[in-house]
Design an enzyme around this catalytic site. Structure first.
Site, PDB file in Angstrom:
ATOM      1  N   THR A 122       0.834  -1.214   0.000  1.00  0.00           N
ATOM      2  CA  THR A 122       0.000   0.000   0.000  1.00  0.00           C
ATOM      3  C   THR A 122       0.864   1.258   0.000  1.00  0.00           C
ATOM      4  O   THR A 122       0.694   2.148  -0.840  1.00  0.00           O
ATOM      5  CB  THR A 122      -0.894   0.003   1.265  1.00  0.00           C
ATOM      6  OG1 THR A 122      -1.601  -1.229   1.299  1.00  0.00           O
ATOM      7  CG2 THR A 122      -1.868   1.160   1.257  1.00  0.00           C
TER       8      THR A 122
ATOM      9  N   GLU B 262      -7.749  -5.401   9.513  1.00  0.00           N
ATOM     10  CA  GLU B 262      -7.023  -6.572   8.999  1.00  0.00           C
ATOM     11  C   GLU B 262      -7.811  -7.848   9.316  1.00  0.00           C
ATOM     12  O   GLU B 262      -8.658  -7.858  10.219  1.00  0.00           O
ATOM     13  CB  GLU B 262      -5.675  -6.695   9.718  1.00  0.00           C
ATOM     14  CG  GLU B 262      -4.797  -5.474   9.647  1.00  0.00           C
ATOM     15  CD  GLU B 262      -4.044  -5.379   8.328  1.00  0.00           C
ATOM     16  OE1 GLU B 262      -3.860  -6.416   7.688  1.00  0.00           O
ATOM     17  OE2 GLU B 262      -3.673  -4.253   7.956  1.00  0.00           O
TER      18      GLU B 262
ATOM     19  N   LYS C 106       2.650   3.862  18.466  1.00  0.00           N
ATOM     20  CA  LYS C 106       2.703   5.284  18.078  1.00  0.00           C
ATOM     21  C   LYS C 106       2.848   6.167  19.309  1.00  0.00           C
ATOM     22  O   LYS C 106       3.587   7.151  19.302  1.00  0.00           O
ATOM     23  CB  LYS C 106       1.438   5.646  17.292  1.00  0.00           C
ATOM     24  CG  LYS C 106       1.318   4.863  15.986  1.00  0.00           C
ATOM     25  CD  LYS C 106      -0.068   5.008  15.405  1.00  0.00           C
ATOM     26  CE  LYS C 106      -0.248   4.144  14.177  1.00  0.00           C
ATOM     27  NZ  LYS C 106      -1.648   4.051  13.754  1.00  0.00           N
TER      28      LYS C 106
ATOM     29  N   GLU D 144       8.330  10.009   9.886  1.00  0.00           N
ATOM     30  CA  GLU D 144       7.078  10.772  10.020  1.00  0.00           C
ATOM     31  C   GLU D 144       5.845   9.890   9.826  1.00  0.00           C
ATOM     32  O   GLU D 144       4.845  10.015  10.543  1.00  0.00           O
ATOM     33  CB  GLU D 144       7.068  11.901   8.978  1.00  0.00           C
ATOM     34  CG  GLU D 144       5.844  12.787   9.008  1.00  0.00           C
ATOM     35  CD  GLU D 144       5.713  13.530  10.325  1.00  0.00           C
ATOM     36  OE1 GLU D 144       6.475  14.459  10.569  1.00  0.00           O
ATOM     37  OE2 GLU D 144       4.809  13.174  11.125  1.00  0.00           O
TER      38      GLU D 144
ATOM     39  N   VAL E 239       3.741   7.580  12.668  1.00  0.00           N
ATOM     40  CA  VAL E 239       2.749   8.043  13.660  1.00  0.00           C
ATOM     41  C   VAL E 239       1.666   8.870  12.981  1.00  0.00           C
ATOM     42  O   VAL E 239       1.946   9.906  12.385  1.00  0.00           O
ATOM     43  CB  VAL E 239       3.412   8.907  14.765  1.00  0.00           C
ATOM     44  CG1 VAL E 239       2.413   9.233  15.855  1.00  0.00           C
ATOM     45  CG2 VAL E 239       4.628   8.214  15.347  1.00  0.00           C
TER      46      VAL E 239
HETATM   47  N1  NAP Z   1      -0.941   0.904   5.135  1.00  0.00           N
HETATM   48  C1  NAP Z   1      -1.009   1.991   5.864  1.00  0.00           C
HETATM   49  O1  NAP Z   1      -1.983   2.749   5.802  1.00  0.00           O
HETATM   50  C2  NAP Z   1       0.134   2.385   6.772  1.00  0.00           C
HETATM   51  C3  NAP Z   1       0.040   3.559   7.537  1.00  0.00           C
HETATM   52  C4  NAP Z   1       1.102   3.949   8.340  1.00  0.00           C
HETATM   53  C5  NAP Z   1       2.228   3.158   8.401  1.00  0.00           C
HETATM   54  N2  NAP Z   1       2.277   2.002   7.676  1.00  0.00           N
HETATM   55  C6  NAP Z   1       3.493   1.191   7.772  1.00  0.00           C
HETATM   56  O2  NAP Z   1       4.100   1.115   6.505  1.00  0.00           O
HETATM   57  C7  NAP Z   1       4.748  -0.129   6.333  1.00  0.00           C
HETATM   58  C8  NAP Z   1       4.216  -0.815   5.080  1.00  0.00           C
HETATM   59  O3  NAP Z   1       2.829  -0.997   5.221  1.00  0.00           O
HETATM   60  P1  NAP Z   1       1.914  -1.459   3.980  1.00  0.00           P
HETATM   61  O4  NAP Z   1       0.519  -1.269   4.439  1.00  0.00           O
HETATM   62  O5  NAP Z   1       2.363  -0.819   2.726  1.00  0.00           O
HETATM   63  O6  NAP Z   1       2.241  -3.015   3.953  1.00  0.00           O
HETATM   64  P2  NAP Z   1       1.856  -4.079   2.825  1.00  0.00           P
HETATM   65  O7  NAP Z   1       0.817  -3.528   1.915  1.00  0.00           O
HETATM   66  O8  NAP Z   1       1.629  -5.362   3.503  1.00  0.00           O
HETATM   67  O9  NAP Z   1       3.213  -4.165   1.984  1.00  0.00           O
HETATM   68  C9  NAP Z   1       4.375  -4.773   2.458  1.00  0.00           C
HETATM   69  C10 NAP Z   1       5.360  -4.901   1.324  1.00  0.00           C
HETATM   70  O10 NAP Z   1       6.552  -5.500   1.815  1.00  0.00           O
HETATM   71  C11 NAP Z   1       6.948  -6.510   0.917  1.00  0.00           C
HETATM   72  N3  NAP Z   1       7.706  -7.518   1.630  1.00  0.00           N
HETATM   73  C12 NAP Z   1       7.291  -8.378   2.582  1.00  0.00           C
HETATM   74  N4  NAP Z   1       8.296  -9.174   2.983  1.00  0.00           N
HETATM   75  C13 NAP Z   1       9.361  -8.825   2.229  1.00  0.00           C
HETATM   76  C14 NAP Z   1      10.685  -9.306   2.130  1.00  0.00           C
HETATM   77  N5  NAP Z   1      11.119 -10.294   2.914  1.00  0.00           N
HETATM   78  N6  NAP Z   1      11.522  -8.697   1.257  1.00  0.00           N
HETATM   79  C15 NAP Z   1      11.110  -7.679   0.473  1.00  0.00           C
HETATM   80  N7  NAP Z   1       9.839  -7.197   0.514  1.00  0.00           N
HETATM   81  C16 NAP Z   1       9.000  -7.764   1.382  1.00  0.00           C
HETATM   82  C17 NAP Z   1       5.691  -7.065   0.315  1.00  0.00           C
HETATM   83  O11 NAP Z   1       5.982  -7.687  -0.912  1.00  0.00           O
HETATM   84  P3  NAP Z   1       4.829  -8.318  -1.879  1.00  0.00           P
HETATM   85  O12 NAP Z   1       4.000  -7.151  -2.324  1.00  0.00           O
HETATM   86  O13 NAP Z   1       5.585  -8.907  -3.004  1.00  0.00           O
HETATM   87  O14 NAP Z   1       4.073  -9.291  -1.035  1.00  0.00           O
HETATM   88  C18 NAP Z   1       4.863  -5.792   0.175  1.00  0.00           C
HETATM   89  O15 NAP Z   1       5.152  -5.178  -1.056  1.00  0.00           O
HETATM   90  C19 NAP Z   1       4.490  -0.898   7.661  1.00  0.00           C
HETATM   91  O16 NAP Z   1       5.557  -0.684   8.530  1.00  0.00           O
HETATM   92  C20 NAP Z   1       3.246  -0.246   8.201  1.00  0.00           C
HETATM   93  O17 NAP Z   1       3.137  -0.331   9.604  1.00  0.00           O
HETATM   94  C21 NAP Z   1       1.276   1.604   6.869  1.00  0.00           C
END
Ligand code: NAP
Length: 436
Positions: free
Chosen positions: A14, A192, A207, A131, A134
């Site tokens: 995402t 989730e 956070k 940034e 949180v």
């Molecule tokens: N989503 C939000 O709204 C949000 C808000 C604030 C903070 N965050 C933080 O941002 C971070 C990412 O969140 P997200 O929602 O974008 O997560 P996500 O949609 O689950 O994406 C995670 C990504 O990491 C990749 N990945 C997983 N294991 C890996 C590995 N071993 N080597 C390389 N790549 C790997 C996945 O690859 P594949 O795509 O190939 O599976 C995917 O592209 C997290 O720390 C989360 O807490 C997210």
């Protein structure tokens, strides 16, 4: 023209996809704002064949994300994989150790290992910016790190988890119960499949631990955060609270307490007219009290592709401009060691709900238990429509005047021994954080 900023992005979910989109759509502006071109050099994710709706022509794919930390042609590693351990931690540690700047959205990693990572960043003279970790799109880290540096902060209180705020808002609007609304939130993608981190308060606690460190100049101490989720809140509680002039919100609150910093995440009754009560749905908000600025409330989207990528990019602009600041405002050597406040001395009014036998004298026993703990009652409500059909017990709600937590714990111990009181009482603190 100055040297380009060479970027490696790990994680194309995402947030990662959102970042790559902004890099291409706002390339001209970002380069003008920082006085140098930006170049996405390499990316990494698990599945190379997945269609992510982004153009990665000319961008190197690294099978192993940690290769980004070793690459000579990368200046900044953007970690968007997630998790406090494993690949994300290895990558960030290696990148900093190799003298690369790091930008991350990873709250679990910063809450658990932020200080150790900051020490490496400081030794190497590179940035560790987080940034997006949180409150998503709300620039709260920058506000504390830069905009409010002149202030002594007395409290930080926030709605830090959009999933919980959505569920509580829906429960209030529809009168439906927690489990029912949670299912809808999952279907809509707001929760989730395993919602325990969100509804159990852990995500908000990550956070809060970061905010508390920034606000009070002490090392991040996630283990000192008291955490309680929203699972026990019923539609009936929300209705009772509303009748008393309150809304129920999951708040993360950090204040100076007796002997240290008081950090807690729990459902809270907030006055209906207060700024935090007005924050509904998936929105986040943070209320900060500074001695010079007074009350400041920032509200916005706490998650999702656009808001989170927006925060990541703001950190990258700082890196591109050559701004390297201590990750926790002051160098880690100047941070105080964690000290947890004495919770028994914490004061607040309380909302107490339990099921009591419908018989003469039961109310007298309950009020006696509270009086013996020196707790004075502001209001009592008993509703026959909430009667438990099998036991015949009735829900009883007490609002108390301000009391310390030690007294409340003593009263609860006494109440649990009364035959007329069934089950574990629900206890919610009443707070006016962010109301002044
Ligand atoms: N989503 C939000 O709204 C949000 C808000 C604030 C903070 N965050 C933080 O941002 C971070 C990412 O969140 P997200 O929602 O974008 O997560 P996500 O949609 O689950 O994406 C995670 C990504 O990491 C990749 N990945 C997983 N294991 C890996 C590995 N071993 N080597 C390389 N790549 C790997 C996945 O690859 P594949 O795509 O190939 O599976 C995917 O592209 C997290 O720390 C989360 O807490 C997210």
């Amino acid at each position: 023209m100055n040297k380009p900023l060479r970027i490696g992005v790990a994680g194309l979910g995402t947030v990662g996809v959102g970042v790559v989109k902004i890099l291409s759509e706002r390339a001209e502006f970002l380069s003008a704002a920082s006085g140098r071109p930006w170049k996405l050099v390499a990316v990494s994710a698990r599945d190379v064949s997945k269609d992510r709706g982004i153009d990665l022509t000319g961008v190197r794919w690294e099978k192993d994300a940690c290769a980004l930390a070793d690459a000579d042609d990368i200046d900044v590693v953007v970690e968007l994989i997630g998790g406090s351990e494993g690949i994300a931690r290895d990558l960030v540690e290696a990148a900093l150790s190799n003298g690369k700047h790091v930008v991350t959205a990873n709250k679990a990693l910063i809450a658990r290992h932020g200080i150790a990572l900051a020490r490496i960043a400081e030794q190497k003279g590179v940035a560790l910016n987080y940034e997006a970790a949180v409150a998503g799109g709300i620039p709260i880290v920058k506000a504390l790190r830069e905009g409010l540096a002149a202030n002594e902060i007395s409290s930080v209180a926030g709605i830090l988890n959009g999933t919980c705020n959505y569920i509580l808002t829906e429960m209030e609007a529809t009168g439906r119960d927690f489990a029912d609304v949670l299912k809808d939130a999952q279907a809509l993608g707001y929760a989730e499949a395993d919602p325990s981190f969100d509804v159990g308060g852990i995500d908000a606690a990550h956070k809060l631990a970061i905010l508390a460190s920034l606000a009070f100049g002490q090392e991040v101490s996630f283990d000192d955060v008291e955490v309680e989720g929203i699972e026990r809140i019923t539609a009936e509680d929300i209705k009772f609270a509303s009748d008393f002039g309150y809304k129920i919100k999951l708040l993360g609150i950090a204040t100076r307490g007796v002997g240290g910093i008081d950090q807690r995440v729990h459902p809270t009754l907030v006055p209906t007219g207060s700024p935090l009560a007005a924050v509904s749905g998936v929105f986040n908000a943070v209320a900060i009290e500074g001695d010079r600025v007074g009350l400041l409330v920032l509200e916005g989207r706490g998650a999702g592709e656009g808001p989170t990528a927006s925060a990541v990019l703001s950190d990258m602009v700082d890196v591109a401009r050559g701004l390297v600041m201590p990750p926790f405002i002051v160098p880690t050597d100047h941070l105080k060691a964690p000290a947890k406040a004495n919770v028994e001395k914490r004061n607040s009014p309380y909302y107490l709900r339990f099921n009591a036998a419908d018989r003469a004298g039961s109310m007298a026993e309950i009020t006696r238990a509270l009086a013996e703990a020196s707790i004075s009652i502001e209001r009592i409500v008993q509703r026959s429509e909430g009667r438990d059909t099998t036991s015949g017990r009735l829900p009883v709600v007490f609002l108390t005047h301000e009391t310390d937590e030690g007294s409340m714990r003593a009263a609860l111990k006494h109440l649990s021994k009364l035959e007329d009181v069934a089950g574990k009482p629900l206890v919610i603190r009443i707070e006016d954080s962010g109301s002044r």
